[in-house]
Enzyme design. Structure first.
Site, short mmCIF file in Angstrom:
data_model
loop_
_atom_site.label_atom_id
_atom_site.label_comp_id
_atom_site.label_asym_id
_atom_site.label_seq_id
_atom_site.Cartn_x
_atom_site.Cartn_y
_atom_site.Cartn_z
N HIS A 147 50.56 -9.03 -65.94
CA HIS A 147 50.11 -9.91 -67.01
C HIS A 147 49.37 -9.14 -68.09
O HIS A 147 49.51 -9.44 -69.28
CB HIS A 147 49.21 -11.01 -66.43
CG HIS A 147 49.86 -11.81 -65.36
ND1 HIS A 147 50.87 -12.71 -65.62
CD2 HIS A 147 49.67 -11.86 -64.02
CE1 HIS A 147 51.27 -13.29 -64.50
NE2 HIS A 147 50.55 -12.78 -63.50
N ARG A 430 26.61 -0.90 -75.46
CA ARG A 430 26.53 -0.07 -74.25
C ARG A 430 27.89 0.24 -73.65
O ARG A 430 28.04 1.26 -72.96
CB ARG A 430 25.67 -0.77 -73.19
CG ARG A 430 24.19 -0.83 -73.52
CD ARG A 430 23.40 -1.24 -72.29
NE ARG A 430 23.80 -2.55 -71.81
CZ ARG A 430 23.20 -3.69 -72.15
NH1 ARG A 430 22.17 -3.67 -72.99
NH2 ARG A 430 23.61 -4.85 -71.67
N ASN A 433 31.57 2.67 -76.21
CA ASN A 433 31.77 4.12 -76.12
C ASN A 433 30.71 4.66 -75.18
O ASN A 433 29.60 5.01 -75.61
CB ASN A 433 31.67 4.76 -77.51
CG ASN A 433 32.08 6.21 -77.52
OD1 ASN A 433 32.11 6.87 -76.47
ND2 ASN A 433 32.38 6.75 -78.68
N SER A 468 22.29 6.77 -85.00
CA SER A 468 23.72 6.44 -84.95
C SER A 468 24.25 6.06 -86.33
O SER A 468 25.33 6.49 -86.73
CB SER A 468 23.95 5.30 -83.95
OG SER A 468 25.30 4.96 -83.88
N HIS A 472 27.10 8.20 -88.45
CA HIS A 472 28.35 7.54 -88.85
C HIS A 472 28.53 7.58 -90.36
O HIS A 472 29.65 7.85 -90.86
CB HIS A 472 28.35 6.09 -88.36
CG HIS A 472 28.73 5.94 -86.93
ND1 HIS A 472 27.85 6.14 -85.90
CD2 HIS A 472 29.91 5.60 -86.33
CE1 HIS A 472 28.45 5.92 -84.74
NE2 HIS A 472 29.70 5.60 -84.98
#
Length: 569
Positions: A147, A430, A433, A468, A472
């Site tokens: 499935h 969490r 990644n 972070s 980025h």
């Protein structure tokens, strides 16, 4: 011994409230009838009136019994769940407090308040951070279910339709059946320079941090005076190498040579990965050398071998360990399959941009970008944004990392968790990644709490989000060639807000729907604004821009300028 075990394993007892009575159930068998009409027989007798069974009263009594049983069931399950949660909380608290203590036996007396206070400020030694175990990736397990594998087949079918659509449109418009890959050729341009840059970065990371660490360990043996001064010296040299050798030089090569986007992403992502790896190597082994220099329990310090460090540089993890769980054999068929899937995802993303993004933004960029155009652009960008998100996740976090893990016989394949089932953004961050989350958790969040003595947990979380978001935004700014802090604002504003609003206490399907809705809108905003700014940078070039003009998004006031090589974009 028994009292200590009982204190750990004894759950918190609660009294179960009395079950409410149902008056109509008690009175249904007796009320409303005269004594002459009631009669009891031996056993469970029926209620008889004038020699006939009163069926309506029996049905009513059964319904009331069913209601009473259902209430009893729900009440018991609620209290049972509460008891289990309290029991598990007790076990977790006790195990967390006992982990750093070197006890000789499994069961030990409870810790005193003074000992617990000391443990709050105790820094776990080397090796008590992330534990690596042998486990498969979640999608590999799910794809064994027919499935779930059907969903994978649906995405393959959609790729086939994208290819057929491109062939049909080209045949109708230009009368040819040829698949052009001009966008891929442009995006991955100057590959020889990319390979040369990556080789220099890798060799420098292999030699410089390991050599500096090896020399520093020799200064901690006791034969050298002022070991703290040497630590400060070698630490400064290492930070200088991180900033200049790995930070500035690759960025300088990318900017001065105007590398195209995909080539930029290769260099900059590898730059960030190698910097995180070098930090993890020093951070994990530094405390071990300091503990040896203090205790001198062995003749010499336990310095990792160069082969162990080399393996870590290729291993699909950002947490250094001397040894990892290893698989016995390499399945080369599995490696080939994953690499082919990466290639397929690359072409998939190419067709998403060719069929869904470029036609839209090429026409939108010819007019002024007002509020109406922005709203339409965001909603039209949701579908390609979600497809790019899923393709990036599947290609990198599943296929690419699993391929390298298989070639290195790296057995811990938990590169992600079931983030798609998240009912809160806290859980999504969490589980999306795990590789990067582990590095941020152990080297940013936990170290921040250790330095602040666990006093500023919200500040630690804010610091993690800031790190972070900055990284980025740095990656996107260098690779796209312009500064447009859309992702930074989404991280710091909406990301922080949703992290506290949609927290772990949110359960139920409705919160999963809310999480996916916010994720879809966020991807639409990212694809729309960055794509529009990309075209605005080319439609409205600035001859001699000032620093403030470079920081200002060009799409805010660009209507149409000279078109610079937009046919291939």
């Amino acid at each position: 011994m028994e009292s200590g075990g009982d204190s750990v394993l004894r759950p918190r007892c609660r009294t179960i409230p009395k079950i409410p009575t149902f008056p109509d159930l008690d009175s249904s068998s007796d009320g409303g009838r005269s004594p002459g009409e009631r009669r009891q027989d031996n056993g469970d007798n029926h209620i008889i009136s004038n020699g006939k069974i009163e069926v309506e009263q029996m049905i009513s009594k059964k319904l009331q019994l069913k209601r009473k049983a259902e209430f009893l069931k729900s009440d018991l399950m609620r209290h049972f769940d509460s008891q289990v949660n309290d029991f598990m909380d007790c076990l977790i608290e006790e195990s967390a407090s006992l982990e750093p203590v070197p006890v000789p036996a499994v069961f030990s007396p409870p810790l005193s308040d003074k000992e617990r206070s000391k443990l709050r400020h105790f820094r776990p030694p080397h090796g008590q951070g992330k534990q690596f175990v042998s486990r498969r990736s979640l999608l590999d397990e799910l794809f064994e279910v027919n499935h779930i594998r059907t969903i994978y087949h649906m995405f393959i079918a959609l790729l086939i339709l994208f290819i057929l659509s491109t062939l049909v449109v080209d045949f109708i418009d230009e009368g040819r059946l040829v698949l052009d890959f001009d966008l891929l050729v442009y995006a991955f341009g100057q590959l020889p320079l990319v390979v040369c840059t990556w080789t220099c970065m890798f060799l420098s990371v292999l030699v410089v941090p390991y050599t500096l660490f090896h020399l520093w360990t020799q200064t901690q043996s006791g034969s050298h005076s002022h070991p703290r001064l040497y630590s400060l010296l070698f630490g400064s040299v290492f930070l200088l190498y991180q900033v200049l050798g790995l930070g500035f030089l690759p960025t300088y090569v990318v900017v001065t040579n105007s590398l195209p986007p995909a080539s930029c992403f290769i260099v900059i992502l590898e730059q960030v990965r190698l910097m995180m790896k070098a930090h993890s190597f020093v951070r994990e082994n530094g405390p071990r050398i300091l503990i040896w220099a203090k205790d001198k329990t062995t003749p010499g310090p336990e310095v990792p071998q160069l082969s162990q460090y080399l393996y870590f540089l290729f291993a699909p993890t950002l947490i250094y360990r001397d040894k990892y769980p290893r698989n016995p054999v390499i399945r080369w068929g599995y490696v080939a399959t994953k690499l082919l899937q990466v290639l397929g995802c690359l072409f998939y993303a190419y067709y998403v941009f060719v069929r869904l993004c470029i036609p839209q933004f090429h026409s939108v960029s010819l007019q002024l970008f007002d509020l109406k155009a922005m709203v339409l652009c965001v909603f039209n960008s949701i579908l390609p944004g979600v497809l790019v998100l899923l393709l990036g996740f599947f290609a990198f976090l599943h296929c690419w990392l699993n391929a390298f893990a298989e070639m290195l016989r790296f057995a811990d394949r938990m590169f992600y968790k079931d983030w798609w089932n998240s009912t809160s953004f806290a859980n999504y961050y969490r589980t999306w990644n795990v590789v990067v989350h582990d590095w941020l958790y152990y080297y940013v969040y936990r170290d921040f709490l250790w330095m602040s003595q666990k006093r500023f947990r919200p500040a630690a979380m804010l610091f993690v989000f800031t790190v972070s978001a900055v990284v980025h935004e740095y990656i996107l700014a260098i690779c796209f060639g312009f500064f447009y802090p859309v992702l930074f604002c989404l991280f710091m504003c909406f990301g922080m807000m949703f992290n506290f609003i949609l927290h772990d206490q949110r359960k139920g399907p409705i919160w999963n729907i809310i999480m996916w809705t916010a994720l879809f809108l966020g991807q639409g905003v990212i694809i729309c604004l960055y794509s529009h700014e990309w075209y605005a940078q080319r439609y409205c070039p600035l001859n001699e821009p000032s620093f403030l003009e470079l920081l200002k998004p060009r799409s805010w006031n660009c209507q149409r300028g000279s078109v610079v090589d937009t046919d291939r974009l």
